[in-house]
Design an enzyme around this catalytic site. Structure first.
Site, PDB file in Angstrom:
ATOM      1  N   LYS A 275     -48.578  -4.766  30.329  1.00 41.68           N
ATOM      2  CA  LYS A 275     -48.168  -3.844  29.265  1.00 41.68           C
ATOM      3  C   LYS A 275     -49.187  -2.720  29.190  1.00 41.68           C
ATOM      4  O   LYS A 275     -50.336  -2.907  29.592  1.00 41.68           O
ATOM      5  CB  LYS A 275     -48.157  -4.578  27.918  1.00 41.68           C
ATOM      6  CG  LYS A 275     -47.320  -3.905  26.870  1.00 41.68           C
ATOM      7  CD  LYS A 275     -45.861  -4.271  27.023  1.00 41.68           C
ATOM      8  CE  LYS A 275     -44.949  -3.511  26.111  1.00 41.68           C
ATOM      9  NZ  LYS A 275     -43.623  -4.115  26.068  1.00 41.68           N
TER      10      LYS A 275
ATOM     11  N   ASP B 257     -41.162   1.579  26.158  1.00 42.31           N
ATOM     12  CA  ASP B 257     -41.295   0.711  24.982  1.00 42.31           C
ATOM     13  C   ASP B 257     -41.286   1.689  23.795  1.00 42.31           C
ATOM     14  O   ASP B 257     -40.806   2.830  23.947  1.00 42.31           O
ATOM     15  CB  ASP B 257     -42.598  -0.112  25.060  1.00 42.31           C
ATOM     16  CG  ASP B 257     -42.661  -1.247  24.028  1.00 42.31           C
ATOM     17  OD1 ASP B 257     -42.037  -2.294  24.267  1.00 42.31           O
ATOM     18  OD2 ASP B 257     -43.300  -1.082  22.976  1.00 42.31           O
TER      19      ASP B 257
HETATM   20  P1  NDP Z   1     -38.273   3.168  19.769  1.00 41.17           P
HETATM   21  O1  NDP Z   1     -39.474   4.002  19.826  1.00 41.17           O
HETATM   22  O2  NDP Z   1     -37.030   3.599  20.443  1.00 41.17           O
HETATM   23  O3  NDP Z   1     -37.898   2.850  18.243  1.00 41.17           O
HETATM   24  C1  NDP Z   1     -38.785   2.204  17.399  1.00 41.17           C
HETATM   25  C2  NDP Z   1     -38.157   2.088  16.017  1.00 41.17           C
HETATM   26  O4  NDP Z   1     -38.985   1.268  15.194  1.00 41.17           O
HETATM   27  C3  NDP Z   1     -38.054   3.431  15.302  1.00 41.17           C
HETATM   28  O5  NDP Z   1     -36.966   3.394  14.419  1.00 41.17           O
HETATM   29  C4  NDP Z   1     -39.377   3.492  14.539  1.00 41.17           C
HETATM   30  O6  NDP Z   1     -39.323   4.315  13.386  1.00 41.17           O
HETATM   31  C5  NDP Z   1     -39.562   2.042  14.145  1.00 41.17           C
HETATM   32  N1  NDP Z   1     -41.001   1.725  14.073  1.00 41.17           N
HETATM   33  C6  NDP Z   1     -41.895   1.752  15.088  1.00 41.17           C
HETATM   34  N2  NDP Z   1     -43.118   1.434  14.672  1.00 41.17           N
HETATM   35  C7  NDP Z   1     -42.991   1.214  13.360  1.00 41.17           C
HETATM   36  C8  NDP Z   1     -43.913   0.840  12.366  1.00 41.17           C
HETATM   37  N3  NDP Z   1     -45.215   0.654  12.632  1.00 41.17           N
HETATM   38  N4  NDP Z   1     -43.404   0.665  11.109  1.00 41.17           N
HETATM   39  C9  NDP Z   1     -42.090   0.860  10.848  1.00 41.17           C
HETATM   40  N5  NDP Z   1     -41.182   1.213  11.760  1.00 41.17           N
HETATM   41  C10 NDP Z   1     -41.627   1.386  12.989  1.00 41.17           C
HETATM   42  O7  NDP Z   1     -38.736   1.746  20.329  1.00 41.17           O
HETATM   43  P2  NDP Z   1     -37.845   0.550  20.920  1.00 41.17           P
HETATM   44  O8  NDP Z   1     -36.559   0.448  20.193  1.00 41.17           O
HETATM   45  O9  NDP Z   1     -37.841   0.679  22.380  1.00 41.17           O
HETATM   46  O10 NDP Z   1     -38.779  -0.707  20.566  1.00 41.17           O
HETATM   47  C11 NDP Z   1     -38.690  -1.407  19.338  1.00 41.17           C
HETATM   48  C12 NDP Z   1     -39.294  -2.794  19.505  1.00 41.17           C
HETATM   49  O11 NDP Z   1     -38.600  -3.485  20.545  1.00 41.17           O
HETATM   50  C13 NDP Z   1     -40.770  -2.819  19.909  1.00 41.17           C
HETATM   51  O12 NDP Z   1     -41.374  -3.968  19.343  1.00 41.17           O
HETATM   52  C14 NDP Z   1     -40.708  -3.009  21.420  1.00 41.17           C
HETATM   53  O13 NDP Z   1     -41.879  -3.604  21.932  1.00 41.17           O
HETATM   54  C15 NDP Z   1     -39.523  -3.948  21.531  1.00 41.17           C
HETATM   55  N6  NDP Z   1     -38.858  -4.008  22.832  1.00 41.17           N
HETATM   56  C16 NDP Z   1     -38.412  -2.863  23.450  1.00 41.17           C
HETATM   57  C17 NDP Z   1     -37.763  -2.953  24.665  1.00 41.17           C
HETATM   58  C18 NDP Z   1     -37.194  -1.758  25.354  1.00 41.17           C
HETATM   59  O14 NDP Z   1     -36.553  -1.941  26.395  1.00 41.17           O
HETATM   60  N7  NDP Z   1     -37.334  -0.547  24.839  1.00 41.17           N
HETATM   61  C19 NDP Z   1     -37.604  -4.249  25.342  1.00 41.17           C
HETATM   62  C20 NDP Z   1     -38.021  -5.378  24.564  1.00 41.17           C
HETATM   63  C21 NDP Z   1     -38.647  -5.241  23.373  1.00 41.17           C
HETATM   64  P3  NDP Z   1     -39.586   5.890  13.518  1.00 41.17           P
HETATM   65  O15 NDP Z   1     -38.365   6.460  14.149  1.00 41.17           O
HETATM   66  O16 NDP Z   1     -39.815   6.333  12.121  1.00 41.17           O
HETATM   67  O17 NDP Z   1     -40.804   6.017  14.382  1.00 41.17           O
HETATM   68  O1  2IT Z   2     -41.062  -5.432  25.781  1.00 44.12           O
HETATM   69  C1  2IT Z   2     -40.364  -5.270  26.805  1.00 44.12           C
HETATM   70  O2  2IT Z   2     -39.844  -6.215  27.391  1.00 44.12           O
HETATM   71  C2  2IT Z   2     -40.140  -3.905  27.282  1.00 44.12           C
HETATM   72  N1  2IT Z   2     -40.602  -2.951  26.656  1.00 44.12           N
HETATM   73  C3  2IT Z   2     -39.378  -3.658  28.556  1.00 44.12           C
HETATM   74  C4  2IT Z   2     -40.284  -3.730  29.742  1.00 44.12           C
HETATM   75  C5  2IT Z   2     -39.684  -3.337  31.063  1.00 44.12           C
HETATM   76  O3  2IT Z   2     -40.442  -3.396  32.043  1.00 44.12           O
HETATM   77  O4  2IT Z   2     -38.497  -2.996  31.142  1.00 44.12           O
END
Ligand code: NDP
Ligand code: 2IT
Length: 443
Positions: free
Chosen positions: A123, A163
């Site tokens: 990561k 992420d």
């Molecule tokens: P994005 O950046 O697309 O969206 C994040 C969302 O969460 C936004 O709505 C943001 O609000 C909100 N957010 C982020 N940090 C905070 C915080 N500290 N407090 C409150 N709200 C917060 O990220 P993703 O959707 O990609 O990721 C979301 C979660 O999913 C993370 O934990 C990530 O590690 C996990 N994840 C992501 C994957 C992926 O493929 N993208 C895969 C597996 C897990 P705002 O818009 O106001 O910033």
């Molecule tokens: O938390 C996660 O699994 C991710 N942000 C996706 C990682 C990836 O390599 O697609």
């Protein structure tokens, strides 16, 4: 022995609370498996598993549109490569530090193992805040970040993706700079690329779609389905929006979501086209969604999404966002399922409360593995220089999510913890990584 290992982790990684939390949660699942399979604690295997193979930290200087120079910090933690090249996302958010990246890399190692695909765990990211920055500023930051990181990457070495705060725009800038520095078109070095230049169909949707597929599998074990259920998601980014989309496709009504400013309640169901436009295209706040949606939606600044009654809750924003008090509110309102879209969004006390109340609970390392699994499918397509259709890719994703669900379910059963998906995921992930480490010797 596990207490001693945990004590060592606490001392050696002083102050890293999220990393401690992630390690503790896995170690707590291990006594039953170590009793039955003592070979898995030989040769300091567990001690090696909690120590990253390599931790990189570097300066990222960049110039903003007004000519001011900023200095951010970049990270990449290459946690474990027993099963394949390091694989995992990059997070750009002001809260990023070594602790956060280590907890995410640790979780990723087990998650990636559960997919059954040949990927190790890693990561990375930076404390850079993309909010309010122009595309040019984001590009210059990405170029500077990659100018250091490129030497550690490679399709057989380490393969980052997106992420929080890193989506298709950032992956584009990062890939461009990698290609320029190395003079190689090495498509498999990053995933989450655009569809016209090596990306995979269904990768943007994969984490959210996979989360809902996992939720549907859990409900199936109780003879229930999502159709007609009321769903609440937290966050409104990549994971949350695509989870909402799949839940709607399966007949559920998604009535609320949130962002870091507040939450929105939309009783008839979120307007997902509008939500995508506001959050993913315009990069605006949720109050703008409520404003454009009119009287159907109510915005609550600083409101807690967990206070809205639902059958299914999908925490999909960030770590430790759902605490014990929120869990008790959800339980009081009759929640049936909580499945983690984010990484470690539910505190340990909240997980305990939910499980004691008989709520189906899915840990992120199983439930949100669809994203990284589809990244591995992107790597497969890159290696053979083909592009599969959306349908083919989504079918494979569904198969993988079913496989992960069944692995967790059956492992929990086999170790006397029926219905405990936390134990099932931790034990199955540990056995997969541990067996490979054992076979490969002390490294
Ligand atoms: P994005 O950046 O697309 O969206 C994040 C969302 O969460 C936004 O709505 C943001 O609000 C909100 N957010 C982020 N940090 C905070 C915080 N500290 N407090 C409150 N709200 C917060 O990220 P993703 O959707 O990609 O990721 C979301 C979660 O999913 C993370 O934990 C990530 O590690 C996990 N994840 C992501 C994957 C992926 O493929 N993208 C895969 C597996 C897990 P705002 O818009 O106001 O910033
Ligand atoms: O938390 C996660 O699994 C991710 N942000 C996706 C990682 C990836 O390599 O697609």
């Amino acid at each position: 022995m596990l207490e001693e290992i945990y004590g060592h982790v606490l001392r050696r990684n002083a102050g890293e609370r999220e990393f401690h939390q992630a390690v503790r949660e896995v170690l707590e699942s291990l006594p039953v498996v170590l009793e039955r399979r003592p070979e898995l604690c030989q040769a300091s295997l567990v001690e090696r598993l909690v120590e990253p193979e390599r931790q990189l930290m570097f300066r990222v200087p960049w110039t903003d549109d007004d000519g001011h120079v900023h200095v951010n910090r970049g990270f990449r933690v290459e946690f474990n490569s027993a099963l394949g090249p390091y694989k995992g996302g990059l997070r750009f958010h002001p809260s990023v530090n070594l602790d956060i990246v280590k907890f995410l890399g640790f979780e990723q190692t087990f998650k990636n193992a559960l997919t059954g695909m040949p990927i190790g765990g890693g990561k990375g990211g930076s404390d850079f805040d993309p909010k309010g920055r122009s595309d040019d500023e984001v590009m210059r930051f990405c170029q500077s970040f990659m100018t250091e990181l490129y030497r550690h990457l490679g399709e057989h070495t380490d393969v980052p993706a997106g992420d929080t705060g890193v989506g298709a725009r950032e992956i584009g800038y990062l890939f461009g700079q990698y290609r320029r520095i190395t003079n190689r078109y090495e498509a498999g070095v990053l995933t989450g690329k655009g569809i016209g230049w090596g990306g995979s169909h269904a990768r943007p949707e994969a984490t959210g779609y996979g989360l809902v597929a996992f939720t549907a599998e859990m409900l199936r074990t109780r003879g229930e389905e999502l159709d007609g259920m009321r769903v609440v998601v937290s966050g409104s980014g990549n994971v949350a929006i695509h989870a909402a989309e799949k839940a709607e496709q399966l007949g559920a009504t998604v009535v609320a979501c949130s962002d870091s400013g507040g939450c929105v309640l939309d009783e008839k169901g979120l307007d997902l086209d509008l939500l995508k436009q506001v959050k993913l295209v315009d990069r605006e706040r949720l109050d703008v969604y409520a404003e454009r949606r009119g009287s159907a939606a109510t915005y609550r600044a600083d409101g807690r999404v967990w206070d809205i009654p639902c059958d299914v809750a999908l925490p999909s924003a960030t770590q430790n966002e759902l605490d014990e008090d929120a869990a008790r509110t959800l339980i009081g309102n009759g929640v049936r399922v909580v499945a983690e879209g984010a990484n470690m969004p539910t505190t340990p006390e909240a997980v305990r409360a939910l499980r004691e109340a008989g709520v189906l609970f899915a840990p992120g390392k199983a439930a949100n593995a669809g994203g990284v699994a589809t990244s591995a499918l992107e790597m497969q397509q890159n290696a053979s220089r083909v592009t599969w259709s959306f349908e083919t890719t989504e079918d494979r994703l569904s198969e993988i999510m079913r496989h992960i669900h069944d692995t967790c379910y059956e492992t929990a059963d086999r170790y006397g913890r029926p219905g405990d998906y936390v134990a099932g995921a931790n034990i199955a992930g540990f056995e997969l990584v541990g067996d490979a480490m054992l076979a490969q010797g002390v490294i």
